[in-house]
Every structure is written in C-alpha cells, then in structure tokens.
Design a protein around this motif. Structure first.
Motif, mmCIF file in Angstrom:
data_model
loop_
_atom_site.group_PDB
_atom_site.id
_atom_site.type_symbol
_atom_site.label_atom_id
_atom_site.label_comp_id
_atom_site.label_asym_id
_atom_site.label_seq_id
_atom_site.Cartn_x
_atom_site.Cartn_y
_atom_site.Cartn_z
ATOM 1 N N LEU A 136 -22.179 31.329 7.789
ATOM 2 C CA LEU A 136 -20.874 30.712 7.550
ATOM 3 C C LEU A 136 -20.636 30.706 6.042
ATOM 4 O O LEU A 136 -21.350 30.026 5.298
ATOM 5 C CB LEU A 136 -20.825 29.292 8.106
ATOM 6 C CG LEU A 136 -21.019 29.148 9.618
ATOM 7 C CD1 LEU A 136 -20.920 27.674 10.019
ATOM 8 C CD2 LEU A 136 -19.998 29.970 10.378
ATOM 9 N N GLN A 137 -19.629 31.457 5.612
ATOM 10 C CA GLN A 137 -19.357 31.591 4.172
ATOM 11 C C GLN A 137 -17.995 31.012 3.837
ATOM 12 O O GLN A 137 -17.007 31.299 4.510
ATOM 13 C CB GLN A 137 -19.405 33.063 3.758
ATOM 14 C CG GLN A 137 -19.091 33.288 2.282
ATOM 15 C CD GLN A 137 -19.219 34.742 1.887
ATOM 16 O OE1 GLN A 137 -20.297 35.318 1.975
ATOM 17 N NE2 GLN A 137 -18.129 35.336 1.463
ATOM 18 N N SER A 138 -17.954 30.196 2.801
ATOM 19 C CA SER A 138 -16.695 29.642 2.303
ATOM 20 C C SER A 138 -16.557 30.001 0.833
ATOM 21 O O SER A 138 -17.538 29.981 0.085
ATOM 22 C CB SER A 138 -16.651 28.121 2.491
ATOM 23 O OG SER A 138 -17.675 27.495 1.735
ATOM 24 N N GLU A 139 -15.331 30.344 0.441
ATOM 25 C CA GLU A 139 -15.071 30.729 -0.947
ATOM 26 C C GLU A 139 -13.806 30.038 -1.426
ATOM 27 O O GLU A 139 -12.789 30.044 -0.716
ATOM 28 C CB GLU A 139 -14.935 32.243 -1.064
ATOM 29 C CG GLU A 139 -14.826 32.728 -2.505
ATOM 30 C CD GLU A 139 -14.941 34.239 -2.609
ATOM 31 O OE1 GLU A 139 -15.974 34.720 -3.099
ATOM 32 O OE2 GLU A 139 -13.984 34.932 -2.187
ATOM 33 N N ASN A 140 -13.871 29.480 -2.604
ATOM 34 C CA ASN A 140 -12.742 28.759 -3.192
ATOM 35 C C ASN A 140 -12.507 29.310 -4.596
ATOM 36 O O ASN A 140 -13.376 29.215 -5.466
ATOM 37 C CB ASN A 140 -13.039 27.255 -3.244
ATOM 38 C CG ASN A 140 -11.841 26.461 -3.713
ATOM 39 O OD1 ASN A 140 -10.730 26.979 -3.819
ATOM 40 N ND2 ASN A 140 -12.058 25.191 -4.001
ATOM 41 N N PHE A 141 -11.334 29.909 -4.811
ATOM 42 C CA PHE A 141 -11.004 30.527 -6.089
ATOM 43 C C PHE A 141 -9.772 29.842 -6.670
ATOM 44 O O PHE A 141 -8.788 29.602 -5.969
ATOM 45 C CB PHE A 141 -10.713 32.022 -5.889
ATOM 46 C CG PHE A 141 -10.064 32.683 -7.075
ATOM 47 C CD1 PHE A 141 -10.812 33.071 -8.169
ATOM 48 C CD2 PHE A 141 -8.694 32.920 -7.094
ATOM 49 C CE1 PHE A 141 -10.215 33.688 -9.257
ATOM 50 C CE2 PHE A 141 -8.087 33.534 -8.174
ATOM 51 C CZ PHE A 141 -8.851 33.916 -9.257
ATOM 52 N N ILE A 142 -9.820 29.534 -7.967
ATOM 53 C CA ILE A 142 -8.677 28.943 -8.660
ATOM 54 C C ILE A 142 -8.603 29.571 -10.048
ATOM 55 O O ILE A 142 -9.606 29.649 -10.767
ATOM 56 C CB ILE A 142 -8.777 27.403 -8.742
ATOM 57 C CG1 ILE A 142 -7.671 26.850 -9.628
ATOM 58 C CG2 ILE A 142 -10.139 26.948 -9.239
ATOM 59 C CD1 ILE A 142 -6.281 27.032 -9.105
ATOM 60 N N ASP B 292 -11.203 31.008 1.475
ATOM 61 C CA ASP B 292 -11.628 31.827 2.605
ATOM 62 C C ASP B 292 -12.750 31.140 3.363
ATOM 63 O O ASP B 292 -13.618 30.494 2.758
ATOM 64 C CB ASP B 292 -12.133 33.193 2.123
ATOM 65 C CG ASP B 292 -11.002 34.143 1.791
ATOM 66 O OD1 ASP B 292 -9.872 33.866 2.221
ATOM 67 O OD2 ASP B 292 -11.243 35.139 1.099
ATOM 68 N N ASN B 293 -12.736 31.302 4.674
ATOM 69 C CA ASN B 293 -13.843 30.871 5.526
ATOM 70 C C ASN B 293 -14.166 32.019 6.469
ATOM 71 O O ASN B 293 -13.317 32.450 7.259
ATOM 72 C CB ASN B 293 -13.474 29.618 6.319
ATOM 73 C CG ASN B 293 -13.332 28.395 5.435
ATOM 74 O OD1 ASN B 293 -14.321 27.833 4.980
ATOM 75 N ND2 ASN B 293 -12.107 27.994 5.173
ATOM 76 N N ILE B 294 -15.398 32.534 6.367
ATOM 77 C CA ILE B 294 -15.807 33.712 7.118
ATOM 78 C C ILE B 294 -17.056 33.381 7.938
ATOM 79 O O ILE B 294 -18.002 32.771 7.430
ATOM 80 C CB ILE B 294 -16.101 34.890 6.168
ATOM 81 C CG1 ILE B 294 -14.874 35.197 5.309
ATOM 82 C CG2 ILE B 294 -16.542 36.135 6.944
ATOM 83 C CD1 ILE B 294 -15.141 36.216 4.222
#
Length: 328
Positions: A67-73, A53-55
């Motif tokens: 600016l928020q970035s989220e990386n889930f695996i 996600d990039n918000i």
C-alpha cells in the motif's frame, strides 16, 4: 479642437481556492503619442500545485501486498513582465523592440512524501515492514526574450518585408535532497537510512536573425522567400552527493555535465495559389546544421555538419460553405 489621448490600461486581480490559497494580480499599459507606441505589463502569481496518490499493489505468486501513498506539494510564486516600443518611420515602415521575462525567484519550497507499507498477504492487516521517503527542494527558474524588428508594408495587397533579431535565455537551478527510512512493522529502523542530494543547474541561450519577404500578386498568388540563422548554446550539469546538503563530497561516477552548441542556417521559399474552390501551396526548405557536444566530466564529444532538404505541399478543396478536403 478635439484632443484624443492614446492612453489605455488594465488592472486585474484574482483569488481562488483549491486545497490552498491562490492569488494573482496583473497590470498592463499602452500609450501612443505621435508615431511612438509604448506598451508594458506585469503579473504576479502564487498558485501551489499538489497531488495525492494511493496505490495498492499485489505481487504474485507470493501474495505480498504493498500500500503506497504519496503526497506532493509545490509552493512557488512567479513574476512576469514585458515592455515594448514601436516607432512608425513612415506610413508603411515600422521598427521596434519587445522584452519579455518570466521568473520564479526560488524562495518557496516543494516536497514529496512517499510511504510504502508491506503486508505478508492480502488477508492480514499487520504491517510487515515499510519504506518512508521524504524529498525536499528549493528551485529557481526563469527565461528572458528580446525581439528587435523592422517591417515594411510594400503594397496595399498585403506584401511585406520583415527583418528581425531575437534573443532567448533560460536558466534552471534545482537542488533537492531525498532521505529514505526502512522500518519494521513495529516502527524500528532495521538498516541505515539512504540519503541523496542532487543539484541540477542549466542555462540556454539562442540568437536568431531572420529575413522574410511575402509578395502578393493580385489576390490569388502569394510568393514567400526567407532565411533564418540560429546560434544556440546549452550548458547543463547534475551533481550527486550521498548526504543531505551540498557540503558533502561529490560522487564523480554519478555526476555529469555537458555543453552543447548548435548553428542552423535555413533558407526557404513557397508559392501559394487560390482559385474559387481550390487552394494549393508548395514549398522547399534547406537547412545546414552544425553542432558539437562536449561532456567535461566524461570527456566524451559529438559533432556533425550536414545539409537537409524539407519539401512540403498541400491541396485544399472547398465543399460548400462549411466543409473542405485537404491533401498534404
């Protein structure tokens, strides 16, 4: 003479690629000899799930930009299997049992990385500060189900008597740690890191006994009667510790646990009638529910014992071959 062996089976496998490699394989077998039928199956699956996600957020009236970035695996593998046996007592009577199970052995981890960058206004590219969070966990969950049944086909119209017992068991083991860094625009930490470790553990069991009679009169009227008794228990806890592992002291003010027990007795019946263009059904279900809840950590208790009635009815009218109108 002609011999026909009642053995059939299937083996399959698959591979697909998203952003990661995915695999699966399964096998099933069905064998019948005389009045006995055996069936079983097994499946293995390794299928990572993920999202990115990039918000962008703009706060008024200060005009602060985030600016928020989220990386889930989430990398995991699962096993599921089933086994069952049916035995025909007579041409119309059958008994049997089935066992189904699903499990994630918990040997593969999951992680989430979240980065929030703050800017003084929408017209600058210079980072004022940032917050970086990293969450890791190793989880395990699974469930098991067993059915034992007896079925008697009472006549050629479809009337039948079913008696059964079912057992369901579920478990969850989900520990994870979260570490958060607070950085200046130049990348220096300006306050101590936040560290949090939580551990969720849960188990649930349910026992169900049922007795159902379905009686057909000619081919236009069906009467059903039945009863079901369910006993269930849920035991759940969440431990909270300020740190990154389970060796640290427990925070009793944030941790909690509870035990919930529930017994439900249901008695029900219905009558359905069909005509050339009309179908109707009315039914009534009575339930007696008794439950208790107890939290050993907070010493709170809840309990209730009550009866409830649930009436139901519907009326259906066919309109030609492809349409119908229903009121329920």
């Amino acid at each position: 003479p002609e011999y026909k062996y009642g053995l059939s089976g299937n083996i399959s496998t698959g591979y697909w690629f998203t952003e990661y490699n995915n695999y699966m394989g399964s096998a099933s077998l069905n064998y019948r000899i005389g009045n006995i039928t055996f069936q079983g199956g097994f499946e293995y699956r390794r299928s990572p799930s993920f999202y990115k996600d990039n918000i962008e957020q703009l706060t008024h009236p200060l005009e602060i930009v985030n600016l928020q970035s989220e990386n889930f695996i989430e990398k995991y593998n699962t096993y599921s299997y089933n086994f069952g046996v049916d035995y025909k007592l007579t041409e119309r009577q059958t008994i049997g049992f089935n066992i189904n199970a699903f499990t994630n052995p918990g040997d593969i981890s999951n992680s989430t990385t979240t980065i929030s960058r703050f800017f003084a206004n929408a017209h600058t590219s210079v980072v004022d500060s940032s917050i970086n969070s990293y969450k890791t966990g190793r989880f395990k969950y699974g469930n098991r189900m067993m059915d034992v049944f007896y079925r008697n086909k009472l006549d050629s119209l479809g009337s039948k008597l079913d008696i059964g017992y079912s057992y369901v068991d579920y478990e969850l083991n989900d520990p994870f740690a979260i570490e958060t860094k607070f950085l200046t625009g130049e990348g220096f930490e300006f306050r101590p890191r936040d560290r949090l470790f939580t551990h969720n553990i849960g188990t649930s069991q349910a026992h169900v006994i049922n007795l159902d009679l379905e009686q057909h009169f000619a081919k236009y009227t069906v009467v059903t009667l039945g009863a079901k008794y369910t006993i269930s228990r849920t035991d759940y806890s969440m431990d909270v510790r300020y740190g990154l592992d389970e060796s640290l002291p427990l925070d009793a003010s944030k941790s909690n646990s509870f035990i919930y027990k529930e017994n439900i007795l249901a008695i029900y019946g219905a009558i359905a009638r069909s005509f050339t263009y009309w179908q109707g059904k009315v039914g009534l279900r009575a339930e007696q529910t008794e439950y208790t809840g107890h939290s050993p950590s907070s010493l709170q208790r809840i309990n209730r014992n009550q009866w409830n009635l649930f009436p139901s009815a519907y009326l259906n009218r066919k309109i030609g071959e492809n349409h119908s109108f229903t009121l329920s």
